[in-house]
Design an enzyme around this catalytic site. Sequence first.
Site, PDB file in Angstrom:
ATOM      1  N   CYS A 154      28.247   5.454  47.849  1.00  0.00           N
ATOM      2  CA  CYS A 154      28.162   5.240  49.297  1.00  0.00           C
ATOM      3  C   CYS A 154      29.440   4.573  49.819  1.00  0.00           C
ATOM      4  O   CYS A 154      30.508   5.159  49.767  1.00  0.00           O
ATOM      5  CB  CYS A 154      26.891   4.474  49.649  1.00  0.00           C
ATOM      6  SG  CYS A 154      26.488   4.550  51.419  1.00  0.00           S
ATOM      7  N   GLU A 203      20.703   5.787  42.847  1.00  0.00           N
ATOM      8  CA  GLU A 203      19.677   4.799  42.479  1.00  0.00           C
ATOM      9  C   GLU A 203      18.444   4.878  43.376  1.00  0.00           C
ATOM     10  O   GLU A 203      17.392   4.316  43.044  1.00  0.00           O
ATOM     11  CB  GLU A 203      20.271   3.385  42.492  1.00  0.00           C
ATOM     12  CG  GLU A 203      20.423   2.730  43.849  1.00  0.00           C
ATOM     13  CD  GLU A 203      21.610   3.214  44.661  1.00  0.00           C
ATOM     14  OE1 GLU A 203      21.826   2.658  45.749  1.00  0.00           O
ATOM     15  OE2 GLU A 203      22.322   4.146  44.222  1.00  0.00           O
ATOM     16  N   HIS A 225      22.972   7.943  47.422  1.00  0.00           N
ATOM     17  CA  HIS A 225      22.572   6.846  46.533  1.00  0.00           C
ATOM     18  C   HIS A 225      21.781   7.407  45.348  1.00  0.00           C
ATOM     19  O   HIS A 225      20.587   7.673  45.484  1.00  0.00           O
ATOM     20  CB  HIS A 225      21.690   5.844  47.287  1.00  0.00           C
ATOM     21  CG  HIS A 225      22.423   5.009  48.271  1.00  0.00           C
ATOM     22  ND1 HIS A 225      22.984   3.798  47.948  1.00  0.00           N
ATOM     23  CD2 HIS A 225      22.691   5.207  49.584  1.00  0.00           C
ATOM     24  CE1 HIS A 225      23.567   3.278  49.017  1.00  0.00           C
ATOM     25  NE2 HIS A 225      23.403   4.117  50.024  1.00  0.00           N
TER      26      HIS A 225
END
Length: 201
Positions: free
Chosen positions: A80, A185, A183
């Site tokens: 990001c 994650e 992202h």
Amino acid sequence: MIALIDYKAGNLNSVAKAFEKIGAINFIAKNPKDLQKADKLLLPGVGSFKEAMKNLKELGFIEALKEQVLVQKKPILGICLGMQLFLERGYEGGVCEGLGFIEGEVVKFEEDLNLKIPHMGWNELEILKQVPLYQGIDNKSDFYFVHSFYVKCKDEFVSAKAQYGHKFVASLQKDHIFATQFHPEKSQNLGLKLLENFIRL
């Protein structure tokens, strides 16, 4: 061992938890010397380009990152805002110099697109190159995005794009330098798969 760089810009805990889920040894790097212990680096981040560069400079990470990435050639993944900082410059809060790992700049989504800014939510990737990060990940897979700015750079560095008003860069690779606007994650199993691919480099 992966160093997660702590420069007061966001989502360290969620990234650390994602690595724990896949059994990857990682640690929080709170000062530049910590980077020497790692064989891979990760630059996460949410927030302002200018503020992030200010924090990196004040904490002494800029020269250390250039040494580890450009001289020592350690693989690095930017997520990001972390990806955006790899570029030469950004315009959030005025013109600001980035790390300069990849030629290009970071600009804001145009207001006249009649779209909600930030771009937030799941979006489909158009994978343009079969780079190591996308091993075992199908084209048109969905990943999770949260951003108001996007990267403009040469096509030779672009490994995937997504669509929001127009096509924009979703991921980059230049040699051992990897970056995603989305992202991983927060992108469930496919995101974990991408992080596993990074570990295996």
